[in-house]
Design a protein around this motif. Structure first.
Motif, PDB file in Angstrom:
ATOM      1  N   THR A 192       0.851  -1.191   0.000  1.00 47.76           N
ATOM      2  CA  THR A 192       0.000   0.000   0.000  1.00 47.76           C
ATOM      3  C   THR A 192       0.890   1.246   0.000  1.00 47.76           C
ATOM      4  O   THR A 192       2.122   1.153   0.081  1.00 47.76           O
ATOM      5  CB  THR A 192      -0.909   0.026   1.233  1.00 47.76           C
ATOM      6  OG1 THR A 192      -0.098   0.172   2.412  1.00 47.76           O
ATOM      7  CG2 THR A 192      -1.700  -1.280   1.347  1.00 47.76           C
ATOM      8  N   GLY A 193       0.264   2.399  -0.051  1.00 48.24           N
ATOM      9  CA  GLY A 193       1.001   3.652  -0.151  1.00 48.24           C
ATOM     10  C   GLY A 193       1.872   3.964   1.043  1.00 48.24           C
ATOM     11  O   GLY A 193       2.805   4.771   0.935  1.00 48.24           O
ATOM     12  N   THR A 194       1.580   3.367   2.195  1.00 52.80           N
ATOM     13  CA  THR A 194       2.359   3.668   3.400  1.00 52.80           C
ATOM     14  C   THR A 194       3.392   2.592   3.730  1.00 52.80           C
ATOM     15  O   THR A 194       4.141   2.734   4.701  1.00 52.80           O
ATOM     16  CB  THR A 194       1.424   3.836   4.606  1.00 52.80           C
ATOM     17  OG1 THR A 194       0.658   2.644   4.791  1.00 52.80           O
ATOM     18  CG2 THR A 194       0.490   5.018   4.408  1.00 52.80           C
ATOM     19  N   ASP A 195       3.451   1.522   2.949  1.00 51.79           N
ATOM     20  CA  ASP A 195       4.396   0.443   3.236  1.00 51.79           C
ATOM     21  C   ASP A 195       5.815   0.841   2.833  1.00 51.79           C
ATOM     22  O   ASP A 195       6.019   1.576   1.856  1.00 51.79           O
ATOM     23  CB  ASP A 195       4.003  -0.829   2.485  1.00 51.79           C
ATOM     24  CG  ASP A 195       2.789  -1.514   3.099  1.00 51.79           C
ATOM     25  OD1 ASP A 195       2.608  -1.398   4.325  1.00 51.79           O
ATOM     26  OD2 ASP A 195       2.023  -2.150   2.353  1.00 51.79           O
ATOM     27  N   VAL A 196       6.778   0.320   3.589  1.00 44.77           N
ATOM     28  CA  VAL A 196       8.193   0.578   3.308  1.00 44.77           C
ATOM     29  C   VAL A 196       8.921  -0.767   3.218  1.00 44.77           C
ATOM     30  O   VAL A 196       8.913  -1.552   4.170  1.00 44.77           O
ATOM     31  CB  VAL A 196       8.846   1.442   4.403  1.00 44.77           C
ATOM     32  CG1 VAL A 196      10.334   1.668   4.097  1.00 44.77           C
ATOM     33  CG2 VAL A 196       8.124   2.776   4.541  1.00 44.77           C
ATOM     34  N   ILE A 197       9.528  -1.032   2.071  1.00 46.45           N
ATOM     35  CA  ILE A 197      10.340  -2.224   1.867  1.00 46.45           C
ATOM     36  C   ILE A 197      11.807  -1.802   1.884  1.00 46.45           C
ATOM     37  O   ILE A 197      12.191  -0.852   1.179  1.00 46.45           O
ATOM     38  CB  ILE A 197      10.025  -2.917   0.523  1.00 46.45           C
ATOM     39  CG1 ILE A 197       8.529  -3.184   0.377  1.00 46.45           C
ATOM     40  CG2 ILE A 197      10.838  -4.197   0.377  1.00 46.45           C
ATOM     41  CD1 ILE A 197       7.986  -4.205   1.326  1.00 46.45           C
ATOM     42  N   GLU A 198      12.639  -2.493   2.663  1.00 46.04           N
ATOM     43  CA  GLU A 198      14.063  -2.195   2.700  1.00 46.04           C
ATOM     44  C   GLU A 198      14.850  -3.455   2.339  1.00 46.04           C
ATOM     45  O   GLU A 198      14.715  -4.487   3.012  1.00 46.04           O
ATOM     46  CB  GLU A 198      14.491  -1.678   4.073  1.00 46.04           C
ATOM     47  CG  GLU A 198      13.954  -0.293   4.376  1.00 46.04           C
ATOM     48  CD  GLU A 198      14.555   0.326   5.620  1.00 46.04           C
ATOM     49  OE1 GLU A 198      14.646   1.571   5.690  1.00 46.04           O
ATOM     50  OE2 GLU A 198      14.934  -0.449   6.528  1.00 46.04           O
ATOM     51  N   ILE A 199      15.638  -3.352   1.280  1.00 42.21           N
ATOM     52  CA  ILE A 199      16.493  -4.459   0.831  1.00 42.21           C
ATOM     53  C   ILE A 199      17.931  -4.050   1.112  1.00 42.21           C
ATOM     54  O   ILE A 199      18.447  -3.115   0.478  1.00 42.21           O
ATOM     55  CB  ILE A 199      16.297  -4.763  -0.670  1.00 42.21           C
ATOM     56  CG1 ILE A 199      14.828  -5.050  -0.969  1.00 42.21           C
ATOM     57  CG2 ILE A 199      17.184  -5.921  -1.102  1.00 42.21           C
ATOM     58  CD1 ILE A 199      14.103  -3.897  -1.622  1.00 42.21           C
ATOM     59  N   ASP A 200      18.571  -4.714   2.063  1.00 41.81           N
ATOM     60  CA  ASP A 200      19.959  -4.408   2.406  1.00 41.81           C
ATOM     61  C   ASP A 200      20.862  -5.334   1.607  1.00 41.81           C
ATOM     62  O   ASP A 200      20.916  -6.542   1.861  1.00 41.81           O
ATOM     63  CB  ASP A 200      20.197  -4.589   3.908  1.00 41.81           C
ATOM     64  CG  ASP A 200      21.490  -3.925   4.357  1.00 41.81           C
ATOM     65  OD1 ASP A 200      22.418  -3.799   3.519  1.00 41.81           O
ATOM     66  OD2 ASP A 200      21.595  -3.529   5.534  1.00 41.81           O
ATOM     67  N   CYS A 201      21.575  -4.779   0.634  1.00 39.84           N
ATOM     68  CA  CYS A 201      22.373  -5.581  -0.294  1.00 39.84           C
ATOM     69  C   CYS A 201      23.818  -5.762   0.162  1.00 39.84           C
ATOM     70  O   CYS A 201      24.612  -6.363  -0.578  1.00 39.84           O
ATOM     71  CB  CYS A 201      22.361  -4.938  -1.682  1.00 39.84           C
ATOM     72  SG  CYS A 201      20.718  -4.747  -2.395  1.00 39.84           S
ATOM     73  N   ALA A 202      24.181  -5.260   1.337  1.00 43.51           N
ATOM     74  CA  ALA A 202      25.540  -5.441   1.837  1.00 43.51           C
ATOM     75  C   ALA A 202      25.854  -6.926   1.922  1.00 43.51           C
ATOM     76  O   ALA A 202      25.006  -7.735   2.334  1.00 43.51           O
ATOM     77  CB  ALA A 202      25.698  -4.784   3.203  1.00 43.51           C
ATOM     78  N   THR A 203      27.070  -7.305   1.527  1.00 46.18           N
ATOM     79  CA  THR A 203      27.435  -8.715   1.420  1.00 46.18           C
ATOM     80  C   THR A 203      27.223  -9.466   2.726  1.00 46.18           C
ATOM     81  O   THR A 203      26.829 -10.634   2.732  1.00 46.18           O
ATOM     82  CB  THR A 203      28.900  -8.836   0.976  1.00 46.18           C
ATOM     83  OG1 THR A 203      29.074  -8.115  -0.256  1.00 46.18           O
ATOM     84  CG2 THR A 203      29.286 -10.293   0.755  1.00 46.18           C
ATOM     85  N   ASP A 204      27.486  -8.817   3.858  1.00 46.29           N
ATOM     86  CA  ASP A 204      27.363  -9.491   5.150  1.00 46.29           C
ATOM     87  C   ASP A 204      25.963  -9.375   5.743  1.00 46.29           C
ATOM     88  O   ASP A 204      25.744  -9.781   6.884  1.00 46.29           O
ATOM     89  CB  ASP A 204      28.392  -8.941   6.140  1.00 46.29           C
ATOM     90  CG  ASP A 204      28.256  -7.443   6.356  1.00 46.29           C
ATOM     91  OD1 ASP A 204      27.579  -6.770   5.545  1.00 46.29           O
ATOM     92  OD2 ASP A 204      28.828  -6.916   7.333  1.00 46.29           O
ATOM     93  N   LYS A 205      25.001  -8.839   4.982  1.00 46.19           N
ATOM     94  CA  LYS A 205      23.631  -8.692   5.494  1.00 46.19           C
ATOM     95  C   LYS A 205      22.631  -9.384   4.580  1.00 46.19           C
ATOM     96  O   LYS A 205      22.069 -10.409   4.928  1.00 46.19           O
ATOM     97  CB  LYS A 205      23.302  -7.212   5.685  1.00 46.19           C
ATOM     98  CG  LYS A 205      24.139  -6.562   6.779  1.00 46.19           C
ATOM     99  CD  LYS A 205      23.741  -5.128   7.025  1.00 46.19           C
ATOM    100  CE  LYS A 205      24.599  -4.542   8.158  1.00 46.19           C
ATOM    101  NZ  LYS A 205      24.279  -3.115   8.386  1.00 46.19           N
ATOM    102  N   GLN A 206      22.321  -8.804   3.432  1.00 42.16           N
ATOM    103  CA  GLN A 206      21.389  -9.376   2.462  1.00 42.16           C
ATOM    104  C   GLN A 206      20.061  -9.754   3.125  1.00 42.16           C
ATOM    105  O   GLN A 206      19.696 -10.915   3.250  1.00 42.16           O
ATOM    106  CB  GLN A 206      22.032 -10.567   1.741  1.00 42.16           C
ATOM    107  CG  GLN A 206      23.246 -10.160   0.920  1.00 42.16           C
ATOM    108  CD  GLN A 206      23.752 -11.221  -0.012  1.00 42.16           C
ATOM    109  OE1 GLN A 206      23.507 -12.406   0.180  1.00 42.16           O
ATOM    110  NE2 GLN A 206      24.474 -10.836  -1.046  1.00 42.16           N
ATOM    111  N   THR A 207      19.346  -8.734   3.558  1.00 43.66           N
ATOM    112  CA  THR A 207      18.058  -8.909   4.218  1.00 43.66           C
ATOM    113  C   THR A 207      16.975  -8.165   3.443  1.00 43.66           C
ATOM    114  O   THR A 207      17.253  -7.222   2.690  1.00 43.66           O
ATOM    115  CB  THR A 207      18.095  -8.392   5.664  1.00 43.66           C
ATOM    116  OG1 THR A 207      18.431  -6.985   5.665  1.00 43.66           O
ATOM    117  CG2 THR A 207      19.124  -9.152   6.488  1.00 43.66           C
TER     118      THR A 207
END
Length: 254
Positions: A192-207
């Motif tokens: 929805t318009g208020t949702d926030v997706i965060e993709i952490d691409c750091a090699t030691d994280k990847q979440t």
């Protein structure tokens, strides 16, 4: 350092970290098989001259011990001749004075992540955020409004090394894909318009997180890296009305 009665006398800072070769020697075969190489940690040595009076000599040594001891964890160093870079180090070795009567003291440091980073990151800041001149932030061009599938945008990595960004997607979409020409990050589902997706691409994280909660199953487990220079992304999906922000610090070879 002058506030504790010391001055940087010498800096031994390798231009690049040591290379660790990955090779295999086979019996009855000349040479070795080469499986590439990686960089090890970068070691630094700082030599300080104690400039305080004889009466304050031991107090200055004590202040240096408090500054550089291993219990401090990671230290972010800045050098006056490289003011826009941070060298993140841990204390490693012995804080050692020279011969009796010497005013020189060596500090051994190690960068576990051997690459210096920019002093600030690329997170978006607006007027009214309470920032003051000199706070070290800049008005970023790493945030993009996407209102239609097929829209493209370009992210600049001004560093000299690859970096895994935090990709923050705010707004509504259904089955969104982000392509850089080499790989495609896909997020399955709707927001929805208020949702926030965060993709952490750091090699030691990847979440992958949605509104702060683990949402790894939404993704296809592709985590883009930004090469030095410009990277063009193309967005596809249905009912796309989002803002995509890339948050990272530039990484430098030196």
């Amino acid at each position: 350092m002058s506030t504790v009665g010391a001055a940087l006398y010498e800096r031994r800072l390798p231009v690049l970290p040591d290379v660790e070769d990955n090779t295999l020697k086979l019996a009855e075969r000349d040479g070795v098989l080469d499986f590439g190489a990686t960089y090890g940690p970068r070691t630094l040595t700082l030599t300080f001259e104690i400039t305080s009076s004889a009466a304050d000599f031991n107090a200055t040594v004590s202040a240096l011990a408090r500054t550089f001891n291993s219990r401090r964890g990671v230290l972010a160093l800045e050098f006056a001749d490289m003011p826009d870079k941070k060298w993140r180090c841990v204390y490693a070795g012995t804080l050692q004075l020279g011969a009796t009567g010497s005013r020189l003291i060596d500090v051994q440091l190690r960068m576990n992540d051997p690459w210096p980073t920019s002093a600030q990151d690329t997170e978006l800041h607006e007027y009214g955020d309470g920032l003051a001149f000199g706070d070290g932030y800049f008005y970023t061009d790493h945030s993009f409004a996407i209102t239609a599938p097929g829209q493209t945008f370009t992210v600049n990595n001004a560093g000299s090394n690859d970096v895994g960004p935090l990709i923050r997607i705010t707004g509504a979409f259904t089955n969104l894909s982000l392509t850089d020409g080499y790989g495609t990050l896909t997020l399955t589902g709707s927001t929805t318009g208020t949702d926030v997706i965060e993709i952490d691409c750091a090699t030691d994280k990847q979440t992958v997180k949605k509104n702060g909660v683990n949402a790894y199953a939404m993704s296809n487990r592709v985590f883009p890296l930004l090469l030095p220079g410009d990277t063009e992304f193309t967005v596809t999906g249905a009912a796309v009305n989002v803002r995509i922000e890339f948050v990272f610090r530039y990484k430098y070879l030196y």
